[in-house]
Design a protein around this motif. Sequence first.
Motif, PDB file in Angstrom:
ATOM      1  N   PRO A  78       0.797  -1.231   0.000  1.00 22.55           N
ATOM      2  CA  PRO A  78       0.000   0.000   0.000  1.00 22.55           C
ATOM      3  C   PRO A  78       0.829   1.280   0.000  1.00 22.55           C
ATOM      4  N   SER A  79       2.116   1.198   0.334  1.00 24.10           N
ATOM      5  CA  SER A  79       2.954   2.402   0.384  1.00 24.10           C
ATOM      6  C   SER A  79       4.405   2.011   0.201  1.00 24.10           C
ATOM      7  N   ALA A  80       5.235   3.037  -0.093  1.00 21.16           N
ATOM      8  CA  ALA A  80       6.670   2.795  -0.239  1.00 21.16           C
ATOM      9  C   ALA A  80       7.276   2.328   1.084  1.00 21.16           C
ATOM     10  N   ARG A  81       6.776   2.847   2.200  1.00 20.01           N
ATOM     11  CA  ARG A  81       7.286   2.428   3.506  1.00 20.01           C
ATOM     12  C   ARG A  81       6.988   0.958   3.767  1.00 20.01           C
ATOM     13  N   LYS A  82       5.764   0.546   3.432  1.00 22.49           N
ATOM     14  CA  LYS A  82       5.407  -0.861   3.606  1.00 22.49           C
ATOM     15  C   LYS A  82       6.247  -1.761   2.701  1.00 22.49           C
ATOM     16  N   ARG A  83       6.497  -1.290   1.487  1.00 20.66           N
ATOM     17  CA  ARG A  83       7.307  -2.078   0.564  1.00 20.66           C
ATOM     18  C   ARG A  83       8.722  -2.244   1.107  1.00 20.66           C
ATOM     19  N   ALA A  84       9.314  -1.169   1.614  1.00 22.34           N
ATOM     20  CA  ALA A  84      10.671  -1.246   2.152  1.00 22.34           C
ATOM     21  C   ALA A  84      10.730  -2.182   3.355  1.00 22.34           C
ATOM     22  N   ALA A  85       9.725  -2.099   4.223  1.00 24.47           N
ATOM     23  CA  ALA A  85       9.698  -2.979   5.395  1.00 24.47           C
ATOM     24  C   ALA A  85       9.537  -4.440   4.972  1.00 24.47           C
ATOM     25  N   PHE A  86       8.720  -4.689   3.962  1.00 29.81           N
ATOM     26  CA  PHE A  86       8.504  -6.047   3.482  1.00 29.81           C
ATOM     27  C   PHE A  86       9.787  -6.616   2.883  1.00 29.81           C
ATOM     28  N   GLU A  87      10.454  -5.833   2.064  1.00 26.13           N
ATOM     29  CA  GLU A  87      11.666  -6.325   1.407  1.00 26.13           C
ATOM     30  C   GLU A  87      12.817  -6.507   2.395  1.00 26.13           C
ATOM     31  N   ALA A  88      12.801  -5.755   3.504  1.00 30.06           N
ATOM     32  CA  ALA A  88      13.837  -5.932   4.527  1.00 30.06           C
ATOM     33  C   ALA A  88      13.743  -7.297   5.195  1.00 30.06           C
ATOM     34  N   CYS A  89      12.576  -7.936   5.102  1.00 34.30           N
ATOM     35  CA  CYS A  89      12.399  -9.258   5.699  1.00 34.30           C
ATOM     36  C   CYS A  89      13.136 -10.345   4.926  1.00 34.30           C
ATOM     37  N   ASN A  90      13.417 -10.092   3.655  1.00 30.05           N
ATOM     38  CA  ASN A  90      14.185 -11.024   2.826  1.00 30.05           C
ATOM     39  C   ASN A  90      13.535 -12.403   2.777  1.00 30.05           C
ATOM     40  N   SER A 114      14.901 -16.627  10.831  1.00 24.86           N
ATOM     41  CA  SER A 114      14.376 -15.761  11.889  1.00 24.86           C
ATOM     42  C   SER A 114      15.486 -14.992  12.586  1.00 24.86           C
ATOM     43  N   LEU A 115      16.707 -15.537  12.581  1.00 22.65           N
ATOM     44  CA  LEU A 115      17.840 -14.864  13.214  1.00 22.65           C
ATOM     45  C   LEU A 115      18.773 -14.210  12.196  1.00 22.65           C
ATOM     46  N   GLU A 116      18.339 -14.145  10.943  1.00 24.38           N
ATOM     47  CA  GLU A 116      19.070 -13.423   9.903  1.00 24.38           C
ATOM     48  C   GLU A 116      18.245 -12.247   9.377  1.00 24.38           C
ATOM     49  N   SER A 117      16.947 -12.447   9.235  1.00 23.27           N
ATOM     50  CA  SER A 117      16.045 -11.426   8.713  1.00 23.27           C
ATOM     51  C   SER A 117      15.770 -10.363   9.775  1.00 23.27           C
ATOM     52  N   LYS A 118      15.357  -9.187   9.336  1.00 22.87           N
ATOM     53  CA  LYS A 118      14.994  -8.111  10.254  1.00 22.87           C
ATOM     54  C   LYS A 118      13.511  -8.151  10.619  1.00 22.87           C
ATOM     55  N   ARG A 119      12.804  -9.183  10.204  1.00 24.12           N
ATOM     56  CA  ARG A 119      11.354  -9.209  10.407  1.00 24.12           C
ATOM     57  C   ARG A 119      10.967  -9.165  11.882  1.00 24.12           C
ATOM     58  N   TYR A 120      11.659  -9.884  12.738  1.00 23.53           N
ATOM     59  CA  TYR A 120      11.245  -9.987  14.130  1.00 23.53           C
ATOM     60  C   TYR A 120      12.090  -9.159  15.091  1.00 23.53           C
ATOM     61  N   PHE A 121      13.351  -8.910  14.739  1.00 23.04           N
ATOM     62  CA  PHE A 121      14.242  -8.226  15.673  1.00 23.04           C
ATOM     63  C   PHE A 121      14.847  -6.936  15.118  1.00 23.04           C
ATOM     64  N   GLY A 122      14.471  -6.566  13.903  1.00 24.53           N
ATOM     65  CA  GLY A 122      14.941  -5.309  13.336  1.00 24.53           C
ATOM     66  C   GLY A 122      16.448  -5.217  13.286  1.00 24.53           C
ATOM     67  N   GLU A 123      16.968  -4.055  13.666  1.00 24.79           N
ATOM     68  CA  GLU A 123      18.409  -3.828  13.631  1.00 24.79           C
ATOM     69  C   GLU A 123      19.146  -4.587  14.733  1.00 24.79           C
ATOM     70  N   GLN A 124      18.409  -5.142  15.699  1.00 20.82           N
ATOM     71  CA  GLN A 124      19.031  -5.874  16.799  1.00 20.82           C
ATOM     72  C   GLN A 124      19.212  -7.357  16.488  1.00 20.82           C
ATOM     73  N   VAL A 125      18.924  -7.766  15.250  1.00 21.63           N
ATOM     74  CA  VAL A 125      18.907  -9.194  14.949  1.00 21.63           C
ATOM     75  C   VAL A 125      20.274  -9.849  15.170  1.00 21.63           C
ATOM     76  N   ALA A 126      21.354  -9.161  14.833  1.00 22.49           N
ATOM     77  CA  ALA A 126      22.684  -9.753  15.021  1.00 22.49           C
ATOM     78  C   ALA A 126      22.989  -9.953  16.507  1.00 22.49           C
ATOM     79  N   THR A 127      22.592  -8.984  17.331  1.00 21.78           N
ATOM     80  CA  THR A 127      22.813  -9.104  18.775  1.00 21.78           C
ATOM     81  C   THR A 127      21.975 -10.232  19.359  1.00 21.78           C
ATOM     82  N   VAL A 128      20.720 -10.343  18.925  1.00 22.87           N
ATOM     83  CA  VAL A 128      19.852 -11.407  19.423  1.00 22.87           C
ATOM     84  C   VAL A 128      20.402 -12.771  19.018  1.00 22.87           C
ATOM     85  N   LYS A 129      20.879 -12.871  17.790  1.00 25.31           N
ATOM     86  CA  LYS A 129      21.436 -14.145  17.333  1.00 25.31           C
ATOM     87  C   LYS A 129      22.633 -14.552  18.177  1.00 25.31           C
TER      88      LYS A 129
END
Length: 507
Positions: A199-211, A466-481
């Motif tokens: 529905p928007s460019a922001r949604k598209r960017a967030a979706f594609e960040a999930c990889n 789940s520990l590589e994508s930003k879908r659940y942990f955003g920019e903190q995913v590397a730290t969480v992993k």
Amino acid sequence: MLTWIASFFRPAEPANKPADIEAGFKPKPLQTSTIASPTSRTHTVSAQAPLPFASRTVNFVYGVFALGRPTVIWTNAKYYFNSGSTYLSGTLSGRSARGLGAPASSSSRKSSSEPEMVELPIHNPRPTVATTSSQVSKYNTRLSPTPLPTPPVTPCPTGPYYTITDFIEYSPYKLRVNPYYQPLAAISEQWLDDHQVHPSARKRAAFEACNFGLLTAMCYPDADYERFRVLCDYINTLFAYDDLTDEGGLRKDGDGTRKASDIIMNAIAHPFTYETEFRCGQVFSSFWGRAIELGCSPGTQRRFLEYTDLYVQAVHEQVLHRARDNILPLDEFIRLRRDTGALKMCFAMGEFGLNVDIPDVVFECPQIRIMEDCANDVVVLSNDIYSYNIEQAQGDTCNIIEAAMKEKGLDVQGAMDYAGELVKGRIDLYTATKAQLPSWGPKVDADVQRYLRVCEDWMTGGFHWSLESKRYFGEQVATVKKTLCVEILPKEAPRGQIAIPDLDRAS
């Protein structure tokens, strides 16, 4: 001559020998160290002197340590070497054991009758094991004392947090990645964008960040080039619809979800003729029509349609529970979650990806059904663990963690541990059941093993993605992993309903 020279370095004989030396050597019981807490960086030991089997003019320390690397204790008389096991021994009058520092003055030493408390740095604590001096190996080469290194410490979250189970370490199934991951993942993202699903460019960017292309590559590593492209489109389509019902305008709209469900079922039942303005319906028709054209057995087609119907019905039921803030009992929740997770559809698409035609009798086998349910539970319940933080922030209670907290009376960490044990138990049951499969003949058996590898790839791929994508942990995913610690997000404002014009106009 050498004996004469060595006599100059031999410690002086005390005037009065200890009674136990005069009477003969009698080993004393081993003293063990104590650990203050699981995260303690030091062991506390008691140094007692004199001991009959040490030099008679030095204090002797002995104990049990958990050291993560070979360690040499510097003393004025002997060196005792820890070979990486849990044993340590040494004499201490020449150097202080605290950090192996400078020589201690005579005034700072305690009497031999008063135990001296010393600390030694440790690395990677392990459970201690009692030993005797005969089990300790000596390192007889005179070396300079080397301070023990301080292990790197990864900072934990500063706010309230919980820890998650390390499923990657526990699972016996290893990660594989499809060699066609790129450029097909990027091509598929562009295909979805061309259908203007976002529905928007922001949604598209967030979706594609999930990889989601990476998830597809991890879960379908054996698909060839053309089939992998269709699988990428399928996964992107599935998550686009999932976001619409989980986070978008349909998350609490029962009527809208029912209408969308009918469109999805028509889109895959008649992929070449059905027309709709609902864009999710359009992309469902697109990928499924190409799957049929590439070659898809009648059994696979039937199972995919059946499982898709179960999926959209379960999603509609979940939306109704969410709108009423219902938290289901655990058994009911798990049964519903097996369909809302869409894993049955994903396994059927795995048949397509392998281009196999497995007879129906295989899927009626009790062992196969148990293994499918186990793999399904592993993926969806671990997904609930990974996604809990963002869901609790959004006020979503359709999660195994919420169900466990309510039914079992647990806090967040207790529910995380409970769900983690459920997942590990399902992995174990899957593995045990696989060893009990019957035979359907060499060709069918080979196809069944390939199909079961899809189930295993989904379990493993889900953990890693789940520990590589930003879908659940955003920019903190590397730290969480790295730490498996998740800082709890604050609650967000409740989401309002938003209009979906293409659904409103759809027939």
